[in-house]
Write an enzyme that holds these catalytic residues in place. Structure first.
Site, short mmCIF file in Angstrom:
data_model
loop_
_atom_site.label_atom_id
_atom_site.label_comp_id
_atom_site.label_asym_id
_atom_site.label_seq_id
_atom_site.Cartn_x
_atom_site.Cartn_y
_atom_site.Cartn_z
N ARG A 30 0.83 -1.21 0.00
CA ARG A 30 0.00 0.00 0.00
C ARG A 30 0.86 1.26 0.00
O ARG A 30 0.46 2.29 -0.56
CB ARG A 30 -0.95 -0.03 1.20
CG ARG A 30 -2.08 -1.08 1.04
CD ARG A 30 -2.63 -1.51 2.38
NE ARG A 30 -3.84 -2.32 2.30
CZ ARG A 30 -3.86 -3.64 2.08
NH1 ARG A 30 -2.72 -4.31 1.88
NH2 ARG A 30 -5.01 -4.30 2.06
N GLY A 98 -1.26 -12.09 -4.82
CA GLY A 98 -2.70 -11.83 -4.92
C GLY A 98 -3.05 -10.41 -4.51
O GLY A 98 -3.93 -9.78 -5.11
N ARG A 126 -6.04 -18.30 -8.92
CA ARG A 126 -6.82 -17.70 -7.82
C ARG A 126 -8.04 -16.93 -8.33
O ARG A 126 -8.02 -16.34 -9.40
CB ARG A 126 -5.90 -16.84 -6.96
CG ARG A 126 -4.82 -17.73 -6.34
CD ARG A 126 -3.95 -17.02 -5.39
NE ARG A 126 -4.66 -16.56 -4.22
CZ ARG A 126 -4.13 -15.79 -3.29
NH1 ARG A 126 -2.87 -15.41 -3.40
NH2 ARG A 126 -4.83 -15.41 -2.25
N GLN A 173 -8.64 -7.53 0.66
CA GLN A 173 -8.20 -7.26 -0.71
C GLN A 173 -9.34 -6.70 -1.54
O GLN A 173 -9.15 -5.74 -2.30
CB GLN A 173 -7.64 -8.53 -1.35
CG GLN A 173 -6.33 -8.96 -0.70
CD GLN A 173 -5.75 -10.21 -1.33
OE1 GLN A 173 -6.37 -10.84 -2.18
NE2 GLN A 173 -4.55 -10.57 -0.91
N ASP A 319 -3.95 -15.39 7.66
CA ASP A 319 -2.71 -15.89 7.07
C ASP A 319 -1.90 -16.77 8.03
O ASP A 319 -0.86 -17.29 7.66
CB ASP A 319 -1.84 -14.71 6.61
CG ASP A 319 -2.45 -13.99 5.41
OD1 ASP A 319 -3.26 -14.61 4.68
OD2 ASP A 319 -2.13 -12.81 5.21
N LYS A 346 -6.09 -19.61 -1.00
CA LYS A 346 -4.88 -18.79 -0.77
C LYS A 346 -3.80 -19.26 -1.76
O LYS A 346 -4.11 -19.87 -2.77
CB LYS A 346 -4.44 -18.91 0.69
CG LYS A 346 -5.45 -18.30 1.67
CD LYS A 346 -5.54 -16.81 1.48
CE LYS A 346 -6.54 -16.16 2.43
NZ LYS A 346 -6.76 -14.74 2.13
N ARG A 350 -4.77 -24.26 1.62
CA ARG A 350 -4.02 -24.40 2.88
C ARG A 350 -4.66 -25.41 3.83
O ARG A 350 -3.97 -25.93 4.71
CB ARG A 350 -3.86 -23.04 3.56
CG ARG A 350 -2.84 -22.18 2.82
CD ARG A 350 -2.58 -20.85 3.48
NE ARG A 350 -1.50 -20.18 2.78
CZ ARG A 350 -1.23 -18.89 2.87
NH1 ARG A 350 -1.96 -18.11 3.65
NH2 ARG A 350 -0.21 -18.36 2.20
#
Ligand code: S3P
Length: 437
Positions: A30, A98, A126, A173, A319, A346, A350
């Site tokens: 960012r 991503g 994704r 996101q 995460d 992800k 996962r």
């Protein structure tokens, strides 16, 4: 993409000392995006020099932004203002990231030029409709493949219209993508989230002097404002610290301090979940640095016990589940995770990849549609496949602290996307991990 790399971890040992893990990935991305669109210079320190945030940096260089560095985490961005980006000469390659692709899709949908966004094999699988559908409601033209995956073809020259959007799944996101598009849209763009997600975009917009309206679950921006260059001090990434929080919690005799870690309340689920499992984690010296809370974390080895992970903690630790699965494998009794379907989309699936890896190490673990059930036990040695997912590789590296024999984790090169020098830092703390071809 990096070359083939595996980790070999000798069993046992403990973690001790004081470490600072690399800069926060979300905040690093960012800082480049907003710094580029700001008027004047933005100076960043603590920038993550990992492949993901460098992919964002290189994308903005390709759009004509002069960026100095990174040198020791320092980056100087010469912002060009909201309308100053130039058409890149070719597709923007975002590698494994991503976050880069989803946030950029919103930003680029509002530019005057067309652009193509591509990524590696994992990113190319994704789901992207979660951003292209609401962007289409704003009037944007962003095309995916028939499967809803990258590459993304973004058509420029469109006037966007603000929308009022309810996120179907909690996703920072998607929220950030729409807010970035909203900076350019007519009227107001509002996003309502079903559960809190990381709010770095909102905080950083305010840091750049852009007005943001916020209430408990809703955030709005009005288009047409300006960003003013600023200074950003990126804290250490709690998602990278998480491997050490888990490692030190499961290792007998461990005593570790992690310095200057970002403890934004939308990111601290890992601390809450580990504490519920019996971990001893002290949050010390809390302070606010550039609009983000930061602290030093002291952690000691303790006997953990299994829990039902509260669903409201899932987005706040999204995460950290690869590492938390390893904690569950070392805990007495059963750990049950639900409400975590997002983990399946992800950098790898996962849920399945962690369950397969733990099973290979002798742990009784079962995948469910939206989570897993893990029985704590004695991990043996063995080979596990990281599936090119950085966080799977680092989670299994920490498993070595409690395994009875050597572990080999395969396909670990992507650790460089978020945590360059992981092995060196982990060795410094006492983990017997080495990189092998
Ligand atoms: C991120 C948001 C999360 C997280 C990712 C980084 C961000 O993704 O998993 O690593 O920087 O906004 P989702 O928004 O898909 O949950």
């Amino acid at each position: 993409m990096s070359e083939e790399k595996n980790f070999r971890i000798q069993p046992g040992g403990t973690l001790r000392g004081t470490l600072r893990v690399p800069g926060d990935k979300s905040i690093s991305h960012r800082s480049i995006m907003l710094g580029s669109l700001a008027e004047g210079v933005t100076e960043v320190s603590g920038f993550l020099e990992g492949e993901d945030s460098l992919a964002t940096l290189n994308a903005f260089r390709a759009m004509g932004i002069a960026i100095e560095g990174p040198h020791d985490g320092r980056v100087v961005i010469h912002g060009v203002g909201m309308q100053g980006l130039q058409a890149p000469a070719g597709p923007l390659d975002l590698g494994n990231s991503g976050t880069s692709m989803r946030l950029l899709s919103g930003l680029l949908a509002a530019q005057a030029f067309d652009c193509e966004l591509i990524g590696d094999a994992s990113l190319s699988r994704r789901p992207m409709r979660r951003v292209t559908e609401p962007l289409a409601q704003m009037g944007a033209h962003v095309e995916t493949t028939a499967a809803g995956t990258p590459p993304l073809r973004v058509r420029g020259g469109t006037v966007l219209q603000g929308i009022d959007y309810e996120l179907p799944v909690p996703s920072a996101q998607v929220k950030s993508c729409l807010l970035l598009a909203g900076l350019y849209a007519r009227g107001k763009t509002c996003v309502t989230e079903p559960a809190p997600t990381r709010d770095h975009t909102e905080r950083m917009l305010e840091g750049f002097g852009y007005p943001v309206e916020r209430s408990a679950s809703r955030v709005c921006v009005a288009g047409g404002g300006r960003l003013r260059g600023t200074r950003i001090d990126v804290p250490a990434d709690i998602s990278s610290a998480a491997f050490f929080l888990v490692g030190a919690s499961i290792a007998p005799g461990a005593e570790l301090t992690l310095e200057h870690v970002g403890v934004n309340p939308t990111r601290t689920g890992v601390i809450e979940i580990l504490r519920r499992m019996g971990a001893e984690i002290e949050v010390a010296n809390e302070r606010v640095v550039g609009g983000e809370p930061v602290a030093d974390l002291h952690v000691r080895g303790r006997e953990l016990h299994g829990i039902r992970v509260p669903e409201d903690q899932v987005p706040l630790a999204i995460d950290e589940f690869p590492a938390l699965f390893v904690a569950a494998a070392c805990a007495a009794g059963e750990t049950v995770l639900t409400g975590a379907r997002e983990l399946r989309v992800k950098e790898s699936d996962r849920i399945q990849v962690m369950v397969d890896g733990l099973t290979a190490l002798g742990i009784e673990a079962r995948a469910t549609e939206d989570g897993a059930v893990i029985q704590g036990g004695q991990m043996v040695g063995g080979r596990i496949d990281s599936h090119g997912d950085h966080r799977i590789a680092m989670a299994f590296a920490m498993a070595g602290l409690r395994a009875s024999a050597e572990i080999t984790a395969e396909d670990c090169a992507n650790v460089d996307t978020s945590f360059p020098d992981f092995c060196a830092l982990a060795r410094q703390a006492g983990l017997a991990v080495s990189e092998v071809p």
